[in-house]
Enzyme design. Structure first.
Site, PDB file in Angstrom:
ATOM      1  N   GLU A  31     -17.715   3.809 -15.652  1.00  0.00           N
ATOM      2  CA  GLU A  31     -16.582   4.262 -14.822  1.00  0.00           C
ATOM      3  C   GLU A  31     -15.225   3.800 -15.343  1.00  0.00           C
ATOM      4  OE1 GLU A  31     -18.839   2.014 -14.023  1.00  0.00           O
ATOM      5  OE2 GLU A  31     -18.080   0.405 -12.745  1.00  0.00           O
TER       6      GLU A  31
ATOM      7  N   SER B 195       0.808  -1.239   0.000  1.00  0.00           N
ATOM      8  CA  SER B 195       0.000   0.000   0.000  1.00  0.00           C
ATOM      9  C   SER B 195       0.835   1.280   0.000  1.00  0.00           C
ATOM     10  CB  SER B 195      -0.950   0.046   1.206  1.00  0.00           C
ATOM     11  OG  SER B 195      -1.787  -1.071   1.194  1.00  0.00           O
TER      12      SER B 195
ATOM     13  N   CYS C  71     -24.997  -1.140 -13.647  1.00  0.00           N
ATOM     14  CA  CYS C  71     -25.084  -2.603 -13.728  1.00  0.00           C
ATOM     15  C   CYS C  71     -26.122  -3.134 -12.735  1.00  0.00           C
ATOM     16  CB  CYS C  71     -23.708  -3.214 -13.557  1.00  0.00           C
ATOM     17  SG  CYS C  71     -23.593  -4.809 -14.384  1.00  0.00           S
ATOM     18  N   LEU C  72     -25.706  -3.682 -11.593  1.00  0.00           N
ATOM     19  CA  LEU C  72     -26.709  -4.152 -10.628  1.00  0.00           C
ATOM     20  C   LEU C  72     -27.627  -2.996 -10.206  1.00  0.00           C
ATOM     21  CD1 LEU C  72     -27.593  -6.638  -8.929  1.00  0.00           C
ATOM     22  CD2 LEU C  72     -26.187  -5.730  -7.088  1.00  0.00           C
TER      23      LEU C  72
ATOM     24  N   ILE D  48       7.607 -14.797  -0.465  1.00  0.00           N
ATOM     25  CA  ILE D  48       8.068 -16.017  -1.145  1.00  0.00           C
ATOM     26  C   ILE D  48       7.582 -16.041  -2.585  1.00  0.00           C
ATOM     27  CG2 ILE D  48       7.780 -18.536  -1.202  1.00  0.00           C
ATOM     28  CD1 ILE D  48       7.760 -18.479   1.850  1.00  0.00           C
TER      29      ILE D  48
ATOM     30  N   HIS E 173     -20.545  -0.469 -17.600  1.00  0.00           N
ATOM     31  CA  HIS E 173     -19.753   0.223 -16.562  1.00  0.00           C
ATOM     32  C   HIS E 173     -19.051   1.439 -17.153  1.00  0.00           C
ATOM     33  CE1 HIS E 173     -19.886  -2.918 -13.374  1.00  0.00           C
ATOM     34  NE2 HIS E 173     -20.184  -3.676 -14.413  1.00  0.00           N
TER      35      HIS E 173
ATOM     36  N   MET F   1     -28.673  -0.574 -12.084  1.00  0.00           N
ATOM     37  CA  MET F   1     -29.685  -0.431 -13.136  1.00  0.00           C
ATOM     38  C   MET F   1     -30.714  -1.558 -13.027  1.00  0.00           C
ATOM     39  SD  MET F   1     -30.234  -2.268 -16.178  1.00  0.00           S
ATOM     40  CE  MET F   1     -30.821  -2.042 -17.834  1.00  0.00           C
ATOM     41  N   GLN F   2     -30.208  -2.766 -12.782  1.00  0.00           N
ATOM     42  CA  GLN F   2     -31.128  -3.917 -12.696  1.00  0.00           C
ATOM     43  C   GLN F   2     -32.113  -3.731 -11.546  1.00  0.00           C
ATOM     44  OE1 GLN F   2     -28.456  -7.297 -12.390  1.00  0.00           O
ATOM     45  NE2 GLN F   2     -27.831  -7.156 -14.528  1.00  0.00           N
TER      46      GLN F   2
ATOM     47  N   PRO G 254      14.636   0.627   7.329  1.00  0.00           N
ATOM     48  CA  PRO G 254      13.761  -0.285   6.564  1.00  0.00           C
ATOM     49  C   PRO G 254      14.098  -0.287   5.072  1.00  0.00           C
ATOM     50  CG  PRO G 254      12.450   1.057   8.070  1.00  0.00           C
ATOM     51  CD  PRO G 254      13.854   1.601   8.113  1.00  0.00           C
TER      52      PRO G 254
HETATM   53  N1  GLN Z   1     -24.901  -9.392 -10.657  1.00  0.00           N
HETATM   54  C1  GLN Z   1     -25.345  -8.743 -11.844  1.00  0.00           C
HETATM   55  C2  GLN Z   1     -25.094  -9.584 -13.083  1.00  0.00           C
HETATM   56  O1  GLN Z   1     -24.311 -10.486 -13.060  1.00  0.00           O
HETATM   57  C3  GLN Z   1     -24.713  -7.381 -11.991  1.00  0.00           C
HETATM   58  C4  GLN Z   1     -23.242  -7.412 -12.176  1.00  0.00           C
HETATM   59  C5  GLN Z   1     -22.565  -6.092 -11.957  1.00  0.00           C
HETATM   60  O2  GLN Z   1     -23.117  -5.213 -11.268  1.00  0.00           O
HETATM   61  N2  GLN Z   1     -21.375  -5.931 -12.470  1.00  0.00           N
HETATM   62  O3  GLN Z   1     -25.688  -9.348 -14.104  1.00  0.00           O
END
Ligand code: GLN
Length: 550
Positions: free
Chosen positions: A510, A14, A382-383, A149, A508, A385-386, A191
């Site tokens: 982003e 990090s 993604c999720l 390792i 996505h 939106m769903q 260090p």
């Molecule tokens: N779980 C949902 C799917 O597989 C959304 C995936 C996600 O948000 N990347 O479609």
């Protein structure tokens, strides 16, 4: 052949190896050199696609559909050039390849060993992107910390490469920590000395040391580090804690990281670094004129790295709007219909994050309902939106048990269901719908106005999709499929009519936001948050005022 720079890390994890590697790449690019970065990870997973975000942060997806380490996101955001499957290699992938070659009989009866077979394959992969004339410099970040390792075969491969290619073609930049002991009021170099010693036990001596520190490294100390670590004094680079990761390239330039690397690689200095756009961005980022508060609703919010690309895209979009984006992390597991209003009412917008599985899902749906009903700008990814589709089906269309078949396989109303070609898939790794696909937007939609074009191409990572059997019912009730894949008919974007900003995207966005190309959808989203804030500030009855701007 390209020149190769390896970035290793010592003392602790990090320290920001990815950011230092990306900053160096940025500076070389700004001097006119064609540069790429790759990441070699010492774990045995073939890729991070199957890893829980708590283990490894976000899984970043490239244009060509590789599930990769989140550092590749930094590389793209800094360099503004795409990476690919070839830019991320794990121990697992190396072994998988070598073992499959062994099964083919490629080793002709030889005993297959870490040295030379694994190290040869590591070297082949390390130099792959430098073979044709695409790049002047290939930077390789080695995951893990010297002394692990599992890092040993990688260090041995670098040692061999340095011997084979020569010091003028192969450079090692080592990132270490110089801690400040408050009680003693002293910076400590031990260090760093130990970490370099550990590398030299493996036959590898760093050429450049980048020292993370909270306090300035005065010259005397730099000389001490140089003497004991066997590097030139100008190769000891101070890397002080920065206010933003985007300030690091300029800090590294001030310290001369780029020039010392070029000098050691016997390369001309190139042009004066062209960083005007970068500096303009940094200026806007550091001196915002306003501020918006955006709620990020997800189930991994305790871990900043889990939503890295989203957070960075919001930073880029904030800078474009000259406003600071303050992100409030809201854990969806603790949201209920009762607490949603209380937790969300002070926000200027909400973003419901991507994700998998049932945990925290009802909280996401509650938050979405609140955003829809109170005209709060909403972006679902993604999720996210769903679940906006599930919420609409339940609360507007009246299908009480509506769900995605991911969470409820036998629901009467599977408004989100598994994609046909996913149904026969048994293996979890690398089998989602991944990578870039075209999408056509309705030219009159709000989202098309954000992009400024109806033709877009975005990256995906999912198994489930909008169930087109419900298309008409959604459309009639005002939740419109304004983005579709024209080849497959898959719904990619849903947009609510009569709402200031209510957009769900199956892809996505982003992943594609960079400093020099902030993502238009995030830019539009932050702008909508600013507008919502304006309405709230200036109106006695914010709900009615928002109603009026629909
Ligand atoms: N779980 C949902 C799917 O597989 C959304 C995936 C996600 O948000 N990347 O479609």
């Amino acid at each position: 052949m390209s020149k190769f720079i390896f970035v290793t890390g010592g003392v602790t994890s990090s320290l920001g190896k990815g950011i230092v590697a990306a900053s160096l790449a940025k500076l070389l690019q700004a001097r006119g050199y064609r540069t790429t970065i790759q990441k070699f990870d010492p774990y045995i997973n073939i890729d991070p696609g199957t890893l829980n975000p708590y283990e490894h942060g976000e899984c970043y997806v490239t244009e060509d559909g590789a599930e990769t380490d989140l550092d590749l996101g930094h590389y793209e955001r800094f360099l503004n050039t795409p990476t690919s499957q070839a830019n991320n290699v794990t121990t697992g992938r190396i072994y998988q390849y070598v073992i499959s070659r062994e099964r083919e009989g490629a080793f002709l009866g030889k005993t297959v060993q870490v040295v030379p077979h694994i190290t040869d394959e590591i070297k082949r992969r390390m130099t792959l992107l430098g073979q044709d004339d695409t790049y002047d410099v290939v930077i390789t970040e080695l995951g893990g910390t010297v002394g692990d390792i599992e890092s040993l075969p990688f260090l041995e491969a670098v040692r061999q490469l340095k011997w084979e290619l020569g010091d003028e073609n192969c450079l090692v930049v080592h990132l270490t920590l110089v801690p400040y002991l408050r009680a003693a009021k002293e910076l400590k170099t031990k260090p760093t000395q130990h970490s370099v010693k550990m590398m030299s036990e493996n036959g590898l001596n760093p050429d450049v040391l980048v020292c993370r520190t909270e306090e300035p490294l005065y010259n005397e100390l730099k000389r001490k580090i140089a003497l004991f670590c066997n590097v030139t004094t100008n190769a000891v680079i101070e890397a002080r804690d920065a206010d933003t990761i985007y300030g690091v390239p300029l800090e590294m330039m001030r310290e001369g990281l780029d020039t010392i690397c070029l000098q050691k690689l016997q390369m001309p200095m190139g042009q004066e670094p062209q960083l005007d756009k970068w500096k303009e961005f940094l200026n806007k980022l550091r001196y915002p004129k306003s501020k918006v508060t955006i709620g990020l609703i997800g189930k991994y919010v305790e871990l900043q790295d889990a939503y890295k690309s989203i957070l960075e895209a919001l930073i880029h979009a904030g800078a474009v709007n000259e406003c600071k984006v303050e992100v409030v992390n809201i854990h969806s597991e603790y949201l209920t219909p009762e607490t949603s209003a209380e937790k969300l009412q002070h926000l200027d917008a909400v973003l419901v994050a991507p994700g998998f599985g049932s945990r925290g899902i009802e909280g996401k749906i509650d938050a979405i309902r609140y955003a829809r009903e109170s005209n709060l700008p909403f972006l679902g990814i993604c999720l996210g939106m769903q679940m906006a589709c599930v919420e609409f089906a339940r609360n507007v269309l009246g299908y009480e048990d509506a769900f995605s078949t991911e969470m409820h396989a036998d629901t009467q109303h599977p408004v989100i269901s598994m994609m046909e070609d996913q149904k026969k898939i048994k293996n979890m790794g690398g089998t989602m719908r991944l990578g870039s696909y075209d999408c056509e937007l309705n030219p009159d939609s709000r989202i098309a106005a954000c992009y400024g074009t109806p033709h877009i191409r975005e990256r995906h990572r999912h198994r489930y999709e909008f169930n087109n059997d419900y298309l008409d019912r959604f459309e009639d009730a005002g939740f419109l499929p304004v983005g579709r894949n024209s080849k497959t008919g898959l719904v990619e974007v849903m947009e609510l009519k009569d709402h200031p900003f209510y957009i769900g995207v199956q892809y996505h966005p982003e992943y594609k936001s960079t400093v020099e190309n902030p993502h238009p959808l995030f830019v539009g989203f932050v702008k909508a948050a600013l507008e919502a804030q304006d309405v709230r500030k200036t109106s006695k009855d914010p709900a009615a005022a928002l109603e009026a701007v629909k």
